[in-house]
Design a protein around this motif. Structure first.
Motif, PDB file in Angstrom:
ATOM      1  N   ASP A   1      46.400  15.455   9.303  1.00  0.00           N
ATOM      2  CA  ASP A   1      46.551  16.221   8.487  1.00  0.00           C
ATOM      3  C   ASP A   1      47.861  16.775   8.329  1.00  0.00           C
ATOM      4  OD1 ASP A   1      44.458  15.628   7.047  1.00  0.00           O
ATOM      5  OD2 ASP A   1      43.525  17.419   7.307  1.00  0.00           O
ATOM      6  N   TRP A   2      48.289  17.394  10.266  1.00  0.00           N
ATOM      7  CA  TRP A   2      49.228  18.343  10.655  1.00  0.00           C
ATOM      8  C   TRP A   2      50.396  16.915  10.775  1.00  0.00           C
ATOM      9  CZ3 TRP A   2      52.363  17.264  14.466  1.00  0.00           C
ATOM     10  CH2 TRP A   2      53.523  17.954  14.413  1.00  0.00           C
ATOM     11  N   ALA A   3      50.270  16.399  11.630  1.00  0.00           N
ATOM     12  CA  ALA A   3      51.330  14.795  11.729  1.00  0.00           C
ATOM     13  C   ALA A   3      51.633  14.444  10.110  1.00  0.00           C
ATOM     14  CB  ALA A   3      50.315  13.886  11.839  1.00  0.00           C
ATOM     15  N   ARG A   4      50.699  14.399   9.204  1.00  0.00           N
ATOM     16  CA  ARG A   4      50.900  13.846   7.901  1.00  0.00           C
ATOM     17  C   ARG A   4      51.378  14.859   6.682  1.00  0.00           C
ATOM     18  NH1 ARG A   4      45.699  10.066   6.492  1.00  0.00           N
ATOM     19  NH2 ARG A   4      45.709   8.181   7.913  1.00  0.00           N
ATOM     20  N   THR A   5      51.644  15.703   6.677  1.00  0.00           N
ATOM     21  CA  THR A   5      51.416  16.823   5.906  1.00  0.00           C
ATOM     22  C   THR A   5      51.986  18.116   6.588  1.00  0.00           C
ATOM     23  OG1 THR A   5      48.837  17.721   4.808  1.00  0.00           O
ATOM     24  CG2 THR A   5      50.150  16.075   4.405  1.00  0.00           C
ATOM     25  N   GLY A   6      51.689  18.620   7.643  1.00  0.00           N
ATOM     26  CA  GLY A   6      52.567  19.685   8.798  1.00  0.00           C
ATOM     27  C   GLY A   6      51.478  20.957   7.948  1.00  0.00           C
ATOM     28  N   ALA A   7      50.476  20.619   6.882  1.00  0.00           N
ATOM     29  CA  ALA A   7      49.027  21.577   6.284  1.00  0.00           C
ATOM     30  C   ALA A   7      48.556  22.536   8.462  1.00  0.00           C
ATOM     31  CB  ALA A   7      48.069  20.941   6.767  1.00  0.00           C
ATOM     32  N   THR A   8      48.360  23.191   8.282  1.00  0.00           N
ATOM     33  CA  THR A   8      47.808  24.468   9.091  1.00  0.00           C
ATOM     34  C   THR A   8      46.911  25.079   8.747  1.00  0.00           C
ATOM     35  OG1 THR A   8      49.459  25.716   8.632  1.00  0.00           O
ATOM     36  CG2 THR A   8      50.545  24.784  10.004  1.00  0.00           C
ATOM     37  N   THR A   9      45.738  25.193   7.717  1.00  0.00           N
ATOM     38  CA  THR A   9      44.880  25.783   7.465  1.00  0.00           C
ATOM     39  C   THR A   9      43.786  25.408   8.567  1.00  0.00           C
ATOM     40  OG1 THR A   9      44.760  24.311   5.279  1.00  0.00           O
ATOM     41  CG2 THR A   9      43.110  25.489   6.032  1.00  0.00           C
ATOM     42  N   MET A  10      43.260  27.046   8.900  1.00  0.00           N
ATOM     43  CA  MET A  10      42.244  26.945  10.365  1.00  0.00           C
ATOM     44  C   MET A  10      43.045  26.626  11.952  1.00  0.00           C
ATOM     45  SD  MET A  10      39.274  27.805   8.857  1.00  0.00           S
ATOM     46  CE  MET A  10      37.830  27.581   9.524  1.00  0.00           C
ATOM     47  N   SER A  11      44.222  26.527  11.765  1.00  0.00           N
ATOM     48  CA  SER A  11      45.060  27.151  13.063  1.00  0.00           C
ATOM     49  C   SER A  11      44.775  28.336  13.472  1.00  0.00           C
ATOM     50  CB  SER A  11      46.645  26.642  13.045  1.00  0.00           C
ATOM     51  OG  SER A  11      47.158  27.347  14.511  1.00  0.00           O
ATOM     52  N   VAL A  12      44.080  28.414  15.194  1.00  0.00           N
ATOM     53  CA  VAL A  12      44.481  29.601  15.664  1.00  0.00           C
ATOM     54  C   VAL A  12      44.942  30.479  16.071  1.00  0.00           C
ATOM     55  CG1 VAL A  12      41.946  28.613  15.906  1.00  0.00           C
ATOM     56  CG2 VAL A  12      43.675  28.213  18.093  1.00  0.00           C
TER      57      VAL A  12
END
Length: 400
Positions: free
Chosen positions: A303-314
């Motif tokens: 998801d990070w690669a496709r959309t840039g999503a960082t949800t739940m990143s530490v």
């Protein structure tokens, strides 16, 4: 995207990343710092478990690594501050192996209470030692949990189902589950409970926190478990308390120094002690847990690669980016200081960009802006964003 997965991560992770179109390589064991730096040449994504140390030196030597997946709960093996400064996003699996660790803890509590490992060893040696001496039910006994996070709180519920009375101590004021009672201090918990189990995190402040003074406060003939971090416990002191009889048993799954891969030699001062259960860091090592971890963390990387999503990143602000990208998406990680978003938007406006939507999240020192544009990114605009004093990292995703 090129991906390197280390330490026997479940094959479900590799399959998911291959299905997402990534070039995936795997290696079975952990790597030391020079080996890791060499292996990361040309790699965009790194997947590890608990043994591989991702240090500042690694991150500085391989700035092309922009996302790291820790296929485990802990992240103390990664320099999170250095990763954030390098614009490298880190994900972990905070929930996936909770049940596996809890089940191991309960199995060990019962095994120690019944001296099952001693009985097993005697019978394998041809000695029929049928006796009830020193064997106890766990029902009605007190369990003290140090660290009431995901694992500690679920252990609390399961232990109650076995009829145990549960107390816990946590630095944060955590809501008790079931009939668990919070202790106001570590000393109170140690003096009250017959079985003590550690479930603390890997922060550096926990190093060496449980030693001679803490063991001395425990009730005579108590049981002790550590399924959290090896560096938390003074194992020499633990050995002395087992040999003296002050402790009736111990179960240890983590150690101050651990081999890098399966099959390597292992030595500990705890080997050969009566009613001491030693396991090779397998608290979360069940097929169910590893499958779930593999799916969860690989999904975060995808998801990070496709959309840039960082949800739940530490280590960076979390943004749940829309799955659908219009024409162009700009991902801007920056220092969290006033006016950055205004300056970003001024640059976009000066380049004639047409903003469709925008999200911003901040966390500590950093901010993360996700901006969708109608049309392409104007010429030289990306470079101008990179040249902003507050910029940490800029990534542009163009819709297929």
């Amino acid at each position: 995207m090129k991906v390197l997965l280390l330490e026997n991560i479940h094959d479900a992770a590799r399959e998911a990343l291959v299905d997402a179109g990534f070039d995936v390589r795997t290696r079975s064991g952990a790597l030391d710092e020079p080996e890791l730096i060499a292996a990361l040449e040309g790699v965009d994504m790194l997947g590890i478990r608990s043994k591989t140390q991702v240090t500042r030196a690694v991150l500085e030597a391989r700035p092309e690594v922009k996302v790291i997946g820790a296929f485990c709960i802990g992240t103390n093996q990664i320099d999170l501050d250095a990763a954030a400064r390098a614009g490298t996003v880190v994900f972990n699996a905070p929930f996936s192996n909770t049940r596996s660790v809890v089940e191991l803890a309960m199995a060990e509590i019962i095994s120690m209470a019944r001296h099952l490992t001693d009985k097993n060893a005697a019978l394998h040696a041809g000695v029929w030692d049928k006796s009830a001496k020193g064997a106890h039910e766990v029902r009605g006994r007190t369990l003290g949990i140090i660290g009431y996070g995901n694992i500690g709180s679920q252990l609390s519920v399961v232990a109650e189902a076995f009829g145990m009375h549960v107390y816990y101590y946590d630095l944060d004021d955590k809501l008790p589950l079931g009939n668990a009672k919070r202790c106001g201090s570590l000393e109170e918990l140690l003096e009250r409970c017959e079985t003590i189990t550690l479930h603390v995190d890997g922060r550096s402040g926990n190093a060496g926190n449980f030693g001679a003074a803490e063991f001395a406060r425990m009730r005579p003939r108590s049981l002790f478990l550590n399924l959290s971090r090896g560096f938390v416990v003074d194992v020499d002191s633990l050995r002395e308390n087992i040999l003296s009889g002050h402790l009736a048993g111990a179960a240890i799954d983590v150690f101050p120094s651990e081999p890098k891969k399966a099959g390597d030699a292992f030595e500990s001062v705890l080997q050969g002690l009566p009613n001491v259960i030693l396991t090779p860091h397998v608290g979360g090592s069940t097929e169910e847990a590893q499958l779930d971890i593999g799916r969860y963390v690989s999904g975060k990387l995808r998801d990070w690669a496709r959309t840039g999503a960082t949800t739940m990143s530490v280590n960076v602000p979390g943004v749940t980016a829309p799955q659908t990208i219009g024409d162009t998406r700009i991902l801007h990680l920056h220092q969290n200081v006033p006016g950055v978003l205004a300056r970003v938007n001024a640059i976009l406006a000066e380049g004639g960009a047409n903003i469709d939507g925008q999200q911003l999240s901040t966390r500590g020192e950093y901010g993360y802006a996700v901006t969708d544009l109608a049309g392409s990114l104007p010429e030289d605009t990306e470079q101008r964003l990179r040249e902003l004093e507050e910029t940490v990292e800029v990534r542009v995703i163009v819709a297929d």
